[in-house]
Design an enzyme around this catalytic site. Sequence first.
Site, PDB file in Angstrom:
ATOM      1  N   HIS A 251     -41.103  99.007   7.687  1.00 44.46           N
ATOM      2  CA  HIS A 251     -41.158 100.113   6.675  1.00 44.46           C
ATOM      3  C   HIS A 251     -41.895 101.559   7.511  1.00 44.46           C
ATOM      4  CE1 HIS A 251     -41.026  96.922   3.796  1.00 44.46           C
ATOM      5  NE2 HIS A 251     -40.238  97.881   3.129  1.00 44.46           N
TER       6      HIS A 251
ATOM      7  N   TYR B 206     -29.335  91.856  -1.049  1.00 40.89           N
ATOM      8  CA  TYR B 206     -30.439  92.158  -1.617  1.00 40.89           C
ATOM      9  C   TYR B 206     -30.487  92.779  -2.940  1.00 40.89           C
ATOM     10  CZ  TYR B 206     -34.902  94.338  -2.656  1.00 40.89           C
ATOM     11  OH  TYR B 206     -36.130  94.924  -3.306  1.00 40.89           O
TER      12      TYR B 206
ATOM     13  N   ASP C  92     -48.658  82.114  -5.924  1.00 40.54           N
ATOM     14  CA  ASP C  92     -48.249  82.679  -4.836  1.00 40.54           C
ATOM     15  C   ASP C  92     -48.088  81.545  -3.616  1.00 40.54           C
ATOM     16  OD1 ASP C  92     -48.166  85.938  -3.369  1.00 40.54           O
ATOM     17  OD2 ASP C  92     -47.909  84.170  -2.208  1.00 40.54           O
TER      18      ASP C  92
ATOM     19  N   GLY D  71     -47.448  86.170   1.359  1.00 39.72           N
ATOM     20  CA  GLY D  71     -48.655  86.844   0.462  1.00 39.72           C
ATOM     21  C   GLY D  71     -49.767  86.451   1.448  1.00 39.72           C
TER      22      GLY D  71
ATOM     23  N   LEU E 259     -48.105  81.969  -0.687  1.00 33.32           N
ATOM     24  CA  LEU E 259     -48.809  82.277   0.563  1.00 33.32           C
ATOM     25  C   LEU E 259     -47.871  82.450   1.837  1.00 33.32           C
ATOM     26  CD1 LEU E 259     -52.066  80.934   0.071  1.00 33.32           C
ATOM     27  CD2 LEU E 259     -51.251  83.164  -0.336  1.00 33.32           C
TER      28      LEU E 259
ATOM     29  N   ASN F  92     -33.946  82.347  -3.202  1.00 31.70           N
ATOM     30  CA  ASN F  92     -35.140  82.844  -3.410  1.00 31.70           C
ATOM     31  C   ASN F  92     -35.149  84.014  -4.691  1.00 31.70           C
ATOM     32  OD1 ASN F  92     -38.035  82.732  -2.601  1.00 31.70           O
ATOM     33  ND2 ASN F  92     -37.832  84.895  -2.751  1.00 31.70           N
TER      34      ASN F  92
HETATM   35  N1  UFG Z   1     -36.767 104.455   9.039  1.00 28.55           N
HETATM   36  C1  UFG Z   1     -36.807 104.939  10.340  1.00 28.55           C
HETATM   37  N2  UFG Z   1     -37.455 104.298  11.383  1.00 28.55           N
HETATM   38  C2  UFG Z   1     -38.030 103.188  11.142  1.00 28.55           C
HETATM   39  C3  UFG Z   1     -38.106 102.598   9.704  1.00 28.55           C
HETATM   40  C4  UFG Z   1     -37.444 103.291   8.875  1.00 28.55           C
HETATM   41  O1  UFG Z   1     -36.452 106.216  10.495  1.00 28.55           O
HETATM   42  O2  UFG Z   1     -38.626 102.578  12.065  1.00 28.55           O
HETATM   43  C5  UFG Z   1     -36.155 105.289   8.038  1.00 28.55           C
HETATM   44  C6  UFG Z   1     -35.067 104.512   7.134  1.00 28.55           C
HETATM   45  O3  UFG Z   1     -33.782 104.699   7.970  1.00 28.55           O
HETATM   46  C7  UFG Z   1     -35.109 105.014   6.087  1.00 28.55           C
HETATM   47  C8  UFG Z   1     -36.585 105.623   5.811  1.00 28.55           C
HETATM   48  O4  UFG Z   1     -37.383 105.695   6.975  1.00 28.55           O
HETATM   49  O5  UFG Z   1     -34.602 106.247   6.045  1.00 28.55           O
HETATM   50  C9  UFG Z   1     -37.392 104.598   4.975  1.00 28.55           C
HETATM   51  O6  UFG Z   1     -37.334 103.133   5.494  1.00 28.55           O
HETATM   52  P1  UFG Z   1     -37.864 102.012   5.053  1.00 28.55           P
HETATM   53  O7  UFG Z   1     -37.385 100.910   5.734  1.00 28.55           O
HETATM   54  O8  UFG Z   1     -39.326 102.428   4.897  1.00 28.55           O
HETATM   55  O9  UFG Z   1     -37.598 101.920   3.473  1.00 28.55           O
HETATM   56  P2  UFG Z   1     -35.780 101.649   2.761  1.00 28.55           P
HETATM   57  O10 UFG Z   1     -35.910 103.144   2.258  1.00 28.55           O
HETATM   58  O11 UFG Z   1     -34.985 101.126   3.751  1.00 28.55           O
HETATM   59  O12 UFG Z   1     -36.293 100.485   1.857  1.00 28.55           O
HETATM   60  C10 UFG Z   1     -36.868 100.651   0.526  1.00 28.55           C
HETATM   61  C11 UFG Z   1     -37.243  99.260   0.008  1.00 28.55           C
HETATM   62  C12 UFG Z   1     -36.355  98.094   0.084  1.00 28.55           C
HETATM   63  C13 UFG Z   1     -35.187  98.706  -0.759  1.00 28.55           C
HETATM   64  C14 UFG Z   1     -34.598  99.880  -0.319  1.00 28.55           C
HETATM   65  C15 UFG Z   1     -33.489 100.396  -0.972  1.00 28.55           C
HETATM   66  O13 UFG Z   1     -38.448  99.039   1.047  1.00 28.55           O
HETATM   67  O14 UFG Z   1     -37.009  97.158  -0.726  1.00 28.55           O
HETATM   68  O15 UFG Z   1     -35.582 100.910  -0.170  1.00 28.55           O
HETATM   69  O16 UFG Z   1     -32.828 101.242  -0.184  1.00 28.55           O
HETATM   70  F1  UFG Z   1     -34.219  97.754  -0.809  1.00 28.55           F
END
Ligand code: UFG
Length: 330
Positions: free
Chosen positions: A189, A141, A31, A36, A33, A92
């Site tokens: 997230h 992505y 890694d 990570g 880092l 990447n």
């Molecule tokens: N959301 C909000 N507010 C925030 C953050 C997220 O409402 O501040 C919502 C998003 O719109 C989504 C849900 O919460 O509906 C989950 O969002 P995340 O950002 O936690 O996760 P994602 O579904 O966007 O992302 C995940 C993975 C990515 C992958 C993607 C595929 O983390 O790596 O699913 O769509 F690409």
Amino acid sequence: MNVLVVGGAGYIGSHCVRQLLAAGHRPVVLDNLVFGHRAAVPADVPLYPANLGNEKEVGKILRKEKIELVMHFAAYAYVGESVTDPLKYYFNNVAATLHLLRCMLGAGVKKFVFSSTCATYGTPEKMPITEDTPQVPINPYGQTKLDMENTLKALARAYGLSFAAFRYFNAAGAAADGAIGEHHDPETHLIPLAFDAASGVRPPLQVFGTDYPTPDGTCLRDYVHVDDLSRAHIAVFDKLATPGAALFYNLGTGKPTSVLEVIKAVEKISGRKVPYVAAPRRAGDPPALYADATKARTELGWVIRYPDIESIVATAWKWHEAHPQGYAAP
Ligand code: UFG
């Protein structure tokens, strides 16, 4: 087995390292880092801070550590950034992975476990998503991950590489003992942002879109515990003994959970209110994404130990309470 975990200091990789140890394997971490965290890797696990582009160095590590199988978690995974800076993602997620694969084949290592994503499916017409659902990514992505899946198929045919590509849904949660967990910078997230809103260290959570064609108007996602994900990676080992095995599995619980349901679970587990505001839809967010993971269950005997959002959030909260600033905390 001696397993090289590339990206083993990251979120999913570090949980996999612990699961490998628990199952009696010998993980070695590579890694650089950049994303990570050294603290996420147990002190007695070898950690090489090398870059994948350095084929000489990576080849040396494979030989010295007598690596038999490589797991590859090191990738950029911000969907929005992949749209504005696709070159970064192709370099990447594709080019660096090709370096790694060339090193592996040169060193005679022919077992590979690859982190793919539900983002390879784009915006599917039918739910739940099976492995046969057409893969039509809607952002670079997802495209980089699909490109690698296709590359792996060709390598399996040509060189007898055996691989499993796991298409993750929404990885969430933390180790049951709270020792390691999710720490991204920047954090995008939902669950960690909801914790920070509840703790008052960030402004109210923005709920991206409240007018989706879903029961409560917010997006549906399939949140799957990071330890459940990790155990699938080990359950596939036997199948990789067959030269040229080309395996694809969805990893999700199959249970759709809305953004508002996640907020409710965070409030219940933390005992705090999550202040939130309705915000416009986030570009590139499909209304619903959830898995049919029958194939992983039947072929790998994969058992989901965290089937509901509350049990997943509970582990994440334990980590968050112990490490409010993530790995930067004392
Ligand atoms: N959301 C909000 N507010 C925030 C953050 C997220 O409402 O501040 C919502 C998003 O719109 C989504 C849900 O919460 O509906 C989950 O969002 P995340 O950002 O936690 O996760 P994602 O579904 O966007 O992302 C995940 C993975 C990515 C992958 C993607 C595929 O983390 O790596 O699913 O769509 F690409």
